[in-house]
Design an enzyme around this catalytic site. Structure first.
Site, PDB file in Angstrom:
ATOM      1  N   ASP A  30       1.190  -1.526  -0.066  1.00 26.69           N
ATOM      2  CA  ASP A  30      -0.089  -0.129  -0.134  1.00 26.69           C
ATOM      3  C   ASP A  30       1.207   0.755   0.388  1.00 26.69           C
ATOM      4  O   ASP A  30       2.211   1.159   0.640  1.00 26.69           O
ATOM      5  CB  ASP A  30      -0.919   0.472   0.858  1.00 26.69           C
ATOM      6  CG  ASP A  30      -2.268   0.515   1.025  1.00 26.69           C
ATOM      7  OD1 ASP A  30      -3.398  -0.003   1.386  1.00 26.69           O
ATOM      8  OD2 ASP A  30      -2.242   1.410   0.654  1.00 26.69           O
ATOM      9  N   TYR A 154     -15.376   5.652 -12.885  1.00 27.48           N
ATOM     10  CA  TYR A 154     -15.686   4.680 -11.679  1.00 27.48           C
ATOM     11  C   TYR A 154     -16.128   3.302 -12.363  1.00 27.48           C
ATOM     12  O   TYR A 154     -15.048   2.129 -12.590  1.00 27.48           O
ATOM     13  CB  TYR A 154     -15.469   5.000 -10.645  1.00 27.48           C
ATOM     14  CG  TYR A 154     -15.483   3.738  -9.442  1.00 27.48           C
ATOM     15  CD1 TYR A 154     -14.601   3.812  -8.840  1.00 27.48           C
ATOM     16  CD2 TYR A 154     -17.097   3.627  -9.382  1.00 27.48           C
ATOM     17  CE1 TYR A 154     -14.286   2.445  -7.832  1.00 27.48           C
ATOM     18  CE2 TYR A 154     -17.016   2.380  -8.869  1.00 27.48           C
ATOM     19  CZ  TYR A 154     -15.653   1.494  -7.844  1.00 27.48           C
ATOM     20  OH  TYR A 154     -16.009   0.870  -6.656  1.00 27.48           O
ATOM     21  N   ASN A 203     -19.791   8.102   1.506  1.00 27.93           N
ATOM     22  CA  ASN A 203     -21.082   7.244   1.681  1.00 27.93           C
ATOM     23  C   ASN A 203     -22.308   7.910   2.587  1.00 27.93           C
ATOM     24  O   ASN A 203     -21.663   7.941   3.874  1.00 27.93           O
ATOM     25  CB  ASN A 203     -20.593   5.961   1.799  1.00 27.93           C
ATOM     26  CG  ASN A 203     -19.306   5.551   0.905  1.00 27.93           C
ATOM     27  OD1 ASN A 203     -18.734   5.172   0.511  1.00 27.93           O
ATOM     28  ND2 ASN A 203     -20.680   5.049  -0.881  1.00 27.93           N
ATOM     29  N   ARG A 234     -30.750   0.311  -0.605  1.00 25.57           N
ATOM     30  CA  ARG A 234     -29.113  -0.547  -0.985  1.00 25.57           C
ATOM     31  C   ARG A 234     -28.982  -1.255  -0.315  1.00 25.57           C
ATOM     32  O   ARG A 234     -29.555  -1.873   1.059  1.00 25.57           O
ATOM     33  CB  ARG A 234     -28.120   0.488  -0.435  1.00 25.57           C
ATOM     34  CG  ARG A 234     -27.902   1.102  -0.520  1.00 25.57           C
ATOM     35  CD  ARG A 234     -27.372   1.793  -2.870  1.00 25.57           C
ATOM     36  NE  ARG A 234     -27.903   3.106  -3.365  1.00 25.57           N
ATOM     37  CZ  ARG A 234     -27.996   3.381  -3.988  1.00 25.57           C
ATOM     38  NH1 ARG A 234     -29.404   3.257  -3.953  1.00 25.57           N
ATOM     39  NH2 ARG A 234     -28.297   4.835  -4.861  1.00 25.57           N
TER      40      ARG A 234
HETATM   41  C1  UD1 Z   1     -21.827   4.735  -3.497  1.00 23.49           C
HETATM   42  C2  UD1 Z   1     -20.473   4.478  -4.611  1.00 23.49           C
HETATM   43  C3  UD1 Z   1     -20.909   2.796  -5.365  1.00 23.49           C
HETATM   44  C4  UD1 Z   1     -19.810   2.552  -4.222  1.00 23.49           C
HETATM   45  C5  UD1 Z   1     -21.250   2.287  -2.932  1.00 23.49           C
HETATM   46  C6  UD1 Z   1     -21.157   1.571  -2.437  1.00 23.49           C
HETATM   47  C7  UD1 Z   1     -21.564   6.599  -5.438  1.00 23.49           C
HETATM   48  C8  UD1 Z   1     -21.924   7.754  -6.063  1.00 23.49           C
HETATM   49  N1  UD1 Z   1     -21.631   5.535  -5.869  1.00 23.49           N
HETATM   50  O1  UD1 Z   1     -23.196   4.488  -4.383  1.00 23.49           O
HETATM   51  O2  UD1 Z   1     -19.690   3.547  -6.666  1.00 23.49           O
HETATM   52  O3  UD1 Z   1     -20.030   1.101  -5.096  1.00 23.49           O
HETATM   53  O4  UD1 Z   1     -21.425   3.354  -2.892  1.00 23.49           O
HETATM   54  O5  UD1 Z   1     -19.193   1.143  -1.442  1.00 23.49           O
HETATM   55  O6  UD1 Z   1     -20.563   7.516  -4.674  1.00 23.49           O
HETATM   56  N2  UD1 Z   1     -27.490   8.943   1.012  1.00 23.49           N
HETATM   57  C9  UD1 Z   1     -28.441  10.560   1.323  1.00 23.49           C
HETATM   58  N3  UD1 Z   1     -27.431  11.358   2.129  1.00 23.49           N
HETATM   59  C10 UD1 Z   1     -26.132  11.222   1.946  1.00 23.49           C
HETATM   60  C11 UD1 Z   1     -25.438  10.204   1.659  1.00 23.49           C
HETATM   61  C12 UD1 Z   1     -26.060   9.179   0.996  1.00 23.49           C
HETATM   62  O7  UD1 Z   1     -29.237  10.487   1.312  1.00 23.49           O
HETATM   63  O8  UD1 Z   1     -26.044  11.881   2.825  1.00 23.49           O
HETATM   64  C13 UD1 Z   1     -27.996   7.693   0.280  1.00 23.49           C
HETATM   65  C14 UD1 Z   1     -28.137   7.905  -1.356  1.00 23.49           C
HETATM   66  O9  UD1 Z   1     -28.769   9.322  -2.281  1.00 23.49           O
HETATM   67  C15 UD1 Z   1     -28.448   6.351  -0.959  1.00 23.49           C
HETATM   68  C16 UD1 Z   1     -27.200   6.145  -0.143  1.00 23.49           C
HETATM   69  O10 UD1 Z   1     -27.865   6.905   0.934  1.00 23.49           O
HETATM   70  O11 UD1 Z   1     -29.390   5.735  -1.795  1.00 23.49           O
HETATM   71  C17 UD1 Z   1     -26.436   4.937  -0.127  1.00 23.49           C
HETATM   72  O12 UD1 Z   1     -26.078   6.000  -0.666  1.00 23.49           O
HETATM   73  P1  UD1 Z   1     -23.931   6.052  -0.836  1.00 23.49           P
HETATM   74  O13 UD1 Z   1     -23.368   5.683   1.009  1.00 23.49           O
HETATM   75  O14 UD1 Z   1     -23.482   7.123  -1.512  1.00 23.49           O
HETATM   76  O15 UD1 Z   1     -23.559   4.442  -1.535  1.00 23.49           O
HETATM   77  P2  UD1 Z   1     -24.430   4.487  -3.365  1.00 23.49           P
HETATM   78  O16 UD1 Z   1     -25.079   5.828  -3.315  1.00 23.49           O
HETATM   79  O17 UD1 Z   1     -24.637   2.757  -3.466  1.00 23.49           O
END
Ligand code: UD1
Length: 343
Positions: A30, A154, A203, A234
């Protein structure tokens, strides 16, 4: 014999290292480009007597002759039998701003790893891929044969790397297993180890937990999706279960050029996640508001993990609630460490 773990100080990599070192000798490479320099020490603390099973190398894997040669030296010196490749750039948002960087960097990294493997006669590679390949998701659980729809550089870079591995496997140059991760959350239950991004976490759970007790409302990105309560759904998986999935592949020496989805197969909405966190910390410590959809977001992304479960008799040990608890434990420790560093 040992396993080379490229990107072993990252969020997922460090948990894979902890799980795997209880079974095998592990060699981590790493360069800390996206992790703290103390991760190696923290891994050692968690592992206790097993810490001696890990060696750490600080190396930037690049396409230069020197870098590939150094990787070859490490492979030979440690009698490496297989490689787990988790390193790479991983921010979807950044990849939409800098597509060339993501496509070039991530594929070049794989190129260097494959060159070093070829020169040392190592054929087995476990490659970390992503549910982001399924692009717009689906209201049905996603199987490995669900359509690939890359919506950003990505996921495109992951798709290209998968194609490279398939091409080389067809020529009997490598034997691969590809794991497509759904949404890893949580941390080692010790609370000693976790992700610590310097700015706002991308996230959902890490950000939600940073909001707890800080009078910062958490914003739900949209409540008009076609889901149980309108918010994004999710398949959150405890990173320790995800790490165990890697251990299964390695200990069963399963490199049959197969691709597997790794998730629990159950969906959790953003509002359900809020409620789970509130149940843990107390409702008054986490408030939320509803904002607009995040550009590029999808409604639902849930795995059908049957193929992995059937192949490896995989029984997850954790669940979403336990993962939230372990993440909260780390968040509390992170805050204490931050305060200490200020004083
Ligand atoms: C993200 C990544 C994806 C990765 C996956 C697993 C992005 C756009 N995509 O996707 O490449 O494979 O994580 O690590 O970064 N949310 C809120 N408020 C927030 C943040 C998120 O409501 O402040 C919601 C989002 O709209 C979504 C859910 O939480 O519905 C999950 O979001 P997030 O953790 O960013 O994951 P992914 O969108 O699935």
């Amino acid at each position: 014999m040992s396993v080379l773990l490229i990107g072993g100080h990252g969020y997922i990599g460090s948990h894979v290292a902890i799980a795997l070192a209880r079974h095998k000798k592990v060699v981590i490479v790493d360069d800390h480009s996206n992790s703290n320099s103390d991760v190696g020490d923290r891994i050692g603390t968690v592992l206790g007597p097993y810490a001696g099973n890990i060696r750490h190398y600080n190396l930037t894997v690049a396409t230069s002759y020197n870098s590939i040669g150094r990787l070859e030296d490490i492979i030979r010196a440690n009698d490496v039998e297989s490689v787990i490749h988790l390193a790479g750039l991983k921010s979807v948002g950044e990849s939409t701003q800098r597509p060339l960087l993501y496509l070039a960097y991530n594929t070049e990294l794989l190129y260097s790893v494959l060159c070093a493997m070829r020169h040392t006669g190592v054929k087995k590679i476990l490659f970390s891929s992503t549910a982001a390949l399924y692009g717009n998701g689906s209201e049905e659980p996603l199987g490995e044969d669900s359509p690939i729809v890359c919506t950003n550089a990505y996921s495109e870079s992951k798709h290209i790397q998968e194609l490279v591995l398939r091409q080389l496997a067809a020529q009997n140059e490598v034997q691969f297993t590809i794991l497509r991760y759904f949404n890893p959350i949580g941390n080692d239950p010790s609370g000693i180890l976790g992700e610590n991004p310097p700015s706002k976490p991308n996230n959902v759970l890490p950000y939600m937990l940073r909001c707890v007790g800080t009078h910062t409302p958490f914003t739900v990105f949209g409540n008009d999706y076609n889901t149980v309560d309108g918010t994004g759904v999710r398949d959150y998986i405890d990173v320790c279960d995800l790490a165990d999935a890697h251990v299964k592949v390695i200990t069963e020496d399963s490199f049959e050029n197969e691709t597997y989805n790794v998730g629990y197969g159950t969906g959790t909405s953003v509002l359900q996640l809020v409620e789970m966190v509130q149940n843990l910390v107390g409702t008054r410590y986490l408030s939320y508001d509803i904002g607009p959809r995040r550009p590029g977001d999808i409604g639902m992304c849930v795995a059908n993990p049957k193929k992995f479960i059937d192949k490896f008799n995989w029984v997850p040990k954790s669940n979403v609630e336990k993962a939230i608890e372990s993440h909260w434990k780390w968040e509390l420790r992170r805050r204490v460490d931050l305060e200490k560093s200020k004083s």
